[in-house]
Design an enzyme around this catalytic site. Structure first.
Site, PDB file in Angstrom:
ATOM      1  N   SER A 216       0.834  -1.196   0.000  1.00  0.00           N
ATOM      2  CA  SER A 216       0.000   0.000   0.000  1.00  0.00           C
ATOM      3  C   SER A 216       0.873   1.253   0.000  1.00  0.00           C
ATOM      4  O   SER A 216       1.986   1.259   0.538  1.00  0.00           O
ATOM      5  CB  SER A 216      -0.896   0.018   1.237  1.00  0.00           C
ATOM      6  OG  SER A 216      -1.740  -1.113   1.276  1.00  0.00           O
ATOM      7  N   LYS A 240      -9.411  -0.749  12.551  1.00  0.00           N
ATOM      8  CA  LYS A 240      -9.638   0.583  11.977  1.00  0.00           C
ATOM      9  C   LYS A 240     -10.691   0.520  10.875  1.00  0.00           C
ATOM     10  O   LYS A 240     -11.562   1.401  10.774  1.00  0.00           O
ATOM     11  CB  LYS A 240      -8.323   1.119  11.419  1.00  0.00           C
ATOM     12  CG  LYS A 240      -8.289   2.620  11.216  1.00  0.00           C
ATOM     13  CD  LYS A 240      -6.872   3.107  10.962  1.00  0.00           C
ATOM     14  CE  LYS A 240      -6.833   4.628  10.932  1.00  0.00           C
ATOM     15  NZ  LYS A 240      -5.461   5.140  10.800  1.00  0.00           N
ATOM     16  N   ASP A 241     -10.639  -0.519  10.045  1.00  0.00           N
ATOM     17  CA  ASP A 241     -11.633  -0.683   8.987  1.00  0.00           C
ATOM     18  C   ASP A 241     -13.023  -0.940   9.558  1.00  0.00           C
ATOM     19  O   ASP A 241     -14.021  -0.453   9.026  1.00  0.00           O
ATOM     20  CB  ASP A 241     -11.235  -1.831   8.050  1.00  0.00           C
ATOM     21  CG  ASP A 241     -10.143  -1.423   7.074  1.00  0.00           C
ATOM     22  OD1 ASP A 241      -9.895  -0.219   6.930  1.00  0.00           O
ATOM     23  OD2 ASP A 241      -9.535  -2.320   6.459  1.00  0.00           O
ATOM     24  N   GLU A 284     -28.585   9.471 -13.185  1.00  0.00           N
ATOM     25  CA  GLU A 284     -28.333   9.432 -11.756  1.00  0.00           C
ATOM     26  C   GLU A 284     -27.215  10.413 -11.397  1.00  0.00           C
ATOM     27  O   GLU A 284     -26.387  10.777 -12.234  1.00  0.00           O
ATOM     28  CB  GLU A 284     -27.934   8.014 -11.325  1.00  0.00           C
ATOM     29  CG  GLU A 284     -29.076   7.015 -11.361  1.00  0.00           C
ATOM     30  CD  GLU A 284     -30.003   7.148 -10.163  1.00  0.00           C
ATOM     31  OE1 GLU A 284     -30.062   6.247  -9.313  1.00  0.00           O
ATOM     32  OE2 GLU A 284     -30.695   8.193 -10.091  1.00  0.00           O
TER      33      GLU A 284
END
Length: 414
Positions: A216, A240-241, A284
């Protein structure tokens, strides 16, 4: 650290099919930069929303009838007669909006922190492909209720392909399955709307493989220097997620239970009528910026080219941004242009919902010029002339502080 267990059954399976080792490596011991902020939650949130859309879509498909004479009535049947059908349908309809909100934030985070820079170009390309597949899936799904806006939205958008020289009319006929938007069109769109989410799952899997190849990114935009810059994904980022997921579901629940139709169009509760054109045809909300770009150009072909070009230009981003610094945190000039770019995108979204005349048309044209100028002119020039702020020596330096970093080697020597 290798996967270890005392369970004989798991050992037996894992020796022949290493799914448990793979899950342990990818979800538990996966080394992650220790400084990730909550902006990095949106990747996992996008994955969760994809699962929500697939599960609710499968249930809805059990009760939906893809026929022009029955589609609208079958949606009403789901809402009124199927147990919790209203909840499942609202989850699916508003879930599409939540999915796009999460993905848009995920993309803007990548733009700000340079997630498209080497060696993560393929990771970025796969993300753009996911966005294109999402847009195609969402457009076809919007047609399925077969209300007024569904029918006329399909008519307007598919007609855009007629602007393509030589083969445009053939493409439109292929999309329609005939010479007008009718039952063959609805059947094709239903089939593809059901199929494409599973294609998205496949591309997401490749996206994760590319992510794990080089790890990451992080807010500092610098590479990990060693184990001292990393922490295991579990339990630190799973917790955390989960916290981010709880906050996000509160936001989702507000739209789901208190404003389930606020993000849609009221005309879609009127059955499709080819003889009555709505006063103002709009897609949309998540298509509105691209719709504004389309209408900002007087020429039909030019508008179509710019509309698709506004997404395809993202594939060139790794080469258009000439700066060697990834993170916008250390780029003072870039940062200012970036936030103007965000405002331009929001302005395009507002202008796309208005009639293409007067002030909204002028705003959409100015914002369209800035949108393309940002990628084609500003990013290359800023990368050449900007003087970024000094980068820290490692991820641990700003996390722990200079004093602790200096004391840490001393303790190791002792």
């Amino acid at each position: 650290m290798a996967f270890q267990t005392n369970n004989r059954i798991i050992k037996w399976i894992d020796y022949r099919l290493p799914v448990f080792s793979f899950a342990h490596h990818s979800l538990i011991e996966y080394p992650t930069p220790k400084n990730l902020s909550y902006w990095w939650n949106f990747g996992s949130l996008a994955g969760i929303m994809l699962v929500v859309q697939i599960v609710t879509g499968i249930v809805l498909a059990m009760h939906y009838t893809p026929h022009v004479d029955h589609a609208f009535a079958s949606v009403e049947h789901i809402m009124r007669n199927v147990n919790y059908g209203w909840l499942i349908r609202y989850m699916h309809a508003n879930g599409a909006s939540m999915f796009f909100i999460v993905v848009f934030i995920h993309i803007f985070r990548g733009l700000y922190y340079g997630s498209y820079k080497s060696p993560r170009e393929v990771l970025w390309f796969l993300g753009v492909i996911i966005l294109l597949l999402m847009m195609a899936t969402a457009f076809m799904g919007y047609v399925l209720p077969w209300g007024q806006m569904s029918f006329w939205g399909a008519t307007v958008i598919t007609n855009l392909f007629s602007a393509v020289p030589y083969v445009g009319d053939s493409i439109v006929t292929l999309l329609w399955g005939g010479f007008s938007v009718d039952n063959p069109t609805l059947n094709r769109f239903f089939s593809l709307h059901y199929l494409l989410p599973f294609v998205i799952v496949g591309v997401v899997a490749l996206h994760l493989v590319a992510l794990h190849q080089h790890g990451s990114g992080n807010p500092l935009g610098i590479d990990r220097k060693g184990p001292q810059d990393s922490i295991p994904f579990h339990p630190y980022y799973t917790v955390k997620d989960l916290f981010g997921l709880g906050v996000f579901f509160i936001f989702f629940a507000f739209w789901l239970f208190y404003a389930p139709n606020a993000l849609g169009h009221p005309d879609n509760y009127i059955p499709a009528n080819p003889l009555v054109t709505p006063a103002h045809i709009v897609p949309e909300w998540y298509f509105l910026p691209f719709y504004a770009i389309l209408r900002a150009v007087p020429d039909k072909l030019g508008g179509v080219v710019l509309m698709f070009g506004s997404i395809l230009i993202l594939f060139l981003l790794p080469w258009l941004d000439t700066s060697r610094v990834r993170s916008g945190r250390f780029r003072p000039i870039f940062k200012q242009f970036f936030w103007v770019f965000v405002l331009a995108c929001l302005a395009l979204g507002w202008a796309g919902a208005q009639p293409p005349e007067g002030l909204p048309l002028a705003i959409s044209r100015v914002a369209t010029v800035y949108y393309f100028a940002y990628f084609l002119v500003i990013l290359p020039l800023v990368g050449w002339f900007e003087r970024p702020r000094p980068l820290p020596a490692s991820i641990s330096e700003p996390v722990l502080g200079a004093g602790k970093m200096a004391a840490q080697p001393a303790r190791e020597k002792a």
